[in-house]
Design a protein around this motif. Structure first.
Motif, mmCIF file in Angstrom:
data_model
loop_
_atom_site.group_PDB
_atom_site.id
_atom_site.type_symbol
_atom_site.label_atom_id
_atom_site.label_comp_id
_atom_site.label_asym_id
_atom_site.label_seq_id
_atom_site.Cartn_x
_atom_site.Cartn_y
_atom_site.Cartn_z
ATOM 1 N N MET A 1 0.720 -1.118 0.097
ATOM 2 C CA MET A 1 -0.012 0.064 0.125
ATOM 3 C C MET A 1 0.931 1.228 0.039
ATOM 4 O O MET A 1 1.949 1.203 0.718
ATOM 5 N N PRO A 2 0.314 2.218 -0.776
ATOM 6 C CA PRO A 2 1.175 3.561 -0.755
ATOM 7 C C PRO A 2 1.232 4.180 0.650
ATOM 8 O O PRO A 2 0.145 4.159 1.537
ATOM 9 N N HIS A 3 2.391 4.889 0.820
ATOM 10 C CA HIS A 3 2.406 5.820 2.364
ATOM 11 C C HIS A 3 1.795 7.017 2.095
ATOM 12 O O HIS A 3 2.319 7.960 1.226
ATOM 13 N N TYR A 4 0.310 7.302 2.517
ATOM 14 C CA TYR A 4 -0.206 8.512 2.430
ATOM 15 C C TYR A 4 0.403 9.619 3.189
ATOM 16 O O TYR A 4 0.926 9.549 4.256
ATOM 17 N N LEU A 5 0.415 10.830 2.617
ATOM 18 C CA LEU A 5 1.091 12.047 3.280
ATOM 19 C C LEU A 5 -0.043 13.098 3.460
ATOM 20 O O LEU A 5 -0.240 13.595 4.765
ATOM 21 N N ASP A 6 -0.689 13.682 2.621
ATOM 22 C CA ASP A 6 -1.606 14.827 2.899
ATOM 23 C C ASP A 6 -2.612 14.828 1.449
ATOM 24 O O ASP A 6 -2.298 14.241 0.528
ATOM 25 N N ASN A 7 -3.623 15.922 1.684
ATOM 26 C CA ASN A 7 -4.420 16.038 0.752
ATOM 27 C C ASN A 7 -4.848 17.440 0.874
ATOM 28 O O ASN A 7 -4.588 18.244 2.074
ATOM 29 N N ASN A 8 -5.377 18.171 -0.203
ATOM 30 C CA ASN A 8 -5.854 19.389 -0.076
ATOM 31 C C ASN A 8 -7.286 19.419 -0.922
ATOM 32 O O ASN A 8 -7.317 19.203 -2.180
ATOM 33 N N CYS A 9 -8.444 19.996 -0.566
ATOM 34 C CA CYS A 9 -9.682 19.947 -1.130
ATOM 35 C C CYS A 9 -10.457 21.197 -0.989
ATOM 36 O O CYS A 9 -11.014 21.512 0.233
ATOM 37 N N PRO A 10 -10.337 22.402 -1.848
ATOM 38 C CA PRO A 10 -11.042 23.441 -1.513
ATOM 39 C C PRO A 10 -12.529 23.043 -1.384
ATOM 40 O O PRO A 10 -13.095 22.119 -1.908
ATOM 41 N N ASN A 11 -13.455 24.172 -0.974
ATOM 42 C CA ASN A 11 -14.835 24.068 -0.535
ATOM 43 C C ASN A 11 -15.745 23.897 -1.702
ATOM 44 O O ASN A 11 -16.738 23.423 -1.643
ATOM 45 N N ILE B 1 -3.946 15.045 -3.991
ATOM 46 C CA ILE B 1 -3.436 14.186 -2.907
ATOM 47 C C ILE B 1 -1.917 13.715 -3.045
ATOM 48 O O ILE B 1 -1.670 13.501 -4.197
ATOM 49 N N TRP B 2 -1.243 13.748 -1.938
ATOM 50 C CA TRP B 2 0.143 13.155 -2.044
ATOM 51 C C TRP B 2 0.310 12.049 -1.169
ATOM 52 O O TRP B 2 0.067 11.811 0.003
ATOM 53 N N TYR B 3 1.518 11.387 -1.764
ATOM 54 C CA TYR B 3 1.775 10.062 -1.209
ATOM 55 C C TYR B 3 3.316 10.018 -1.352
ATOM 56 O O TYR B 3 4.002 10.818 -2.102
ATOM 57 N N ASP B 4 4.031 9.193 -0.402
ATOM 58 C CA ASP B 4 5.537 9.142 -0.724
ATOM 59 C C ASP B 4 5.729 8.569 -2.434
ATOM 60 O O ASP B 4 6.723 9.125 -2.939
ATOM 61 N N GLU B 5 4.822 7.681 -2.952
ATOM 62 C CA GLU B 5 4.995 7.310 -4.371
ATOM 63 C C GLU B 5 4.511 7.874 -5.434
ATOM 64 O O GLU B 5 4.995 7.818 -6.507
ATOM 65 N N CYS B 6 3.661 8.949 -5.043
ATOM 66 C CA CYS B 6 2.988 9.606 -6.192
ATOM 67 C C CYS B 6 2.183 10.892 -5.916
ATOM 68 O O CYS B 6 2.012 11.065 -4.414
ATOM 69 N N MET B 7 1.691 11.492 -6.831
ATOM 70 C CA MET B 7 0.975 12.556 -6.490
ATOM 71 C C MET B 7 -0.328 12.483 -7.723
ATOM 72 O O MET B 7 0.021 12.312 -8.892
ATOM 73 N N VAL B 8 -1.476 12.727 -7.107
ATOM 74 C CA VAL B 8 -2.577 12.933 -7.903
ATOM 75 C C VAL B 8 -3.459 14.137 -8.002
ATOM 76 O O VAL B 8 -3.597 14.501 -6.735
ATOM 77 N N ARG B 9 -3.912 14.660 -8.856
ATOM 78 C CA ARG B 9 -4.817 15.973 -8.703
ATOM 79 C C ARG B 9 -5.533 16.162 -9.687
ATOM 80 O O ARG B 9 -5.532 15.448 -11.071
ATOM 81 N N TYR B 10 -6.769 16.756 -9.680
ATOM 82 C CA TYR B 10 -7.757 16.947 -10.641
ATOM 83 C C TYR B 10 -8.451 18.326 -10.413
ATOM 84 O O TYR B 10 -8.288 19.022 -9.176
ATOM 85 N N SER B 11 -8.848 18.809 -11.487
ATOM 86 C CA SER B 11 -9.464 20.371 -11.410
ATOM 87 C C SER B 11 -10.746 20.501 -12.414
ATOM 88 O O SER B 11 -10.745 19.809 -13.301
#
Length: 252
Positions: free
Chosen positions: A1-11, A97-107
């Motif tokens: 499993m990837p190591h989760y770090l952080d995320n950001n989600c505007p309102n 969303i960030w992990y040790d292994e990757c970053m994924v984003r959408y907009s």
């Protein structure tokens, strides 16, 4: 499993049964499939969109850490798109969303080739270097700054570089920097220098941004650093919210 770090989600949100939601599901499936199917995308990077030309268009991308293979990258992107983004950012029109292994984003706006410094997230080791701090931080800053130039001008599919530097006979500094490959050398350099400027003078630190990230430690944390692996320290995580994003203090 990837190591989760952080995320950001505007309102900003969308309705559960909306066309935007349908397009987002299609985008998630496309990102997950691309990350888990050969041929592996060049540089571990992929950008796509759904619903083009409509008000419900969704744009997304992923960037896998430069030392990850298709298994590590695929597991990370799949976890983000099938589970974590929907759990942490339900019905958000914009998310990262960030992990040790990757970053994924959408907009709901195009992301490709657009340098973004915000939102950002910082992780700092709570311990300071116990030796000659002046020497340590002079070597660290010089190494990170040189590495930024190498990363920005990297002509391979990956804008990803690492470097090992001996601080003393018993202490080695491990550094890593990466940009999304869609950036120009100038934009990559700007992003990295902004991130480096946010580093605190601790024993280890990393800055995560949408378009780049930087990290240094006194233990090996990336594949290929040495021919053996040192155990990562067990940490607890304290999160502080501030003007520069989130600061996470890692306590061994």
């Amino acid at each position: 499993m990837p190591h989760y770090l952080d995320n950001n989600c505007p309102n900003s949100t969308f309705a559960t049964n909306s066309k935007y939601k349908s397009n987002l599901n299609t985008l998630f499936k496309s990102l997950s499939t691309k990350a888990t199917t050969n041929p592996f995308p060049p540089g571990g990077f992929y950008s796509t969109s759904t619903g083009n030309g409509t008000s419900d268009a969704v744009y997304g991308l992923f960037l896998c850490r430069g030392d990850q293979n298709i298994t590590g990258c695929g597991d990370c992107v799949k976890t983000a798109t099938t589970t974590d983004l929907q759990r942490y950012c339900p019905n958000s029109r914009v998310a990262i969303i960030w992990y040790d292994e990757c970053m994924v984003r959408y907009s709901n706006e195009s992301l490709y080739a657009k340098m973004a410094e915000d939102p950002s997230s910082s992780f700092m080791n709570a311990k300071r270097y116990e030796g000659n701090q002046t020497q340590f931080f002079e070597i660290m800053w010089n190494t990170m700054n040189r590495l930024a130039g190498e990363t920005a001008n990297n002509r391979t599919a990956k804008k990803f570089t690492t470097k090992m530097v001996n601080i003393t006979r018993s202490v080695t500094l491990y550094t890593m920097e990466q940009c999304t490959p869609d950036l120009t050398p100038n934009d990559c350099s700007r992003c990295l220098m902004k991130a480096i400027g946010l580093l605190e003078t601790m024993r280890g630190a990393r800055i995560l941004m949408p378009s780049c990230y930087v990290r240094y430690e006194t233990y090996t944390f990336y594949i290929g650093a040495v021919n053996y692996s040192l155990p990562l320290p067990t940490t607890s995580n304290i999160t502080i919210h501030g003007d520069r994003g989130k600061l996470h203090i890692l306590i061994p």
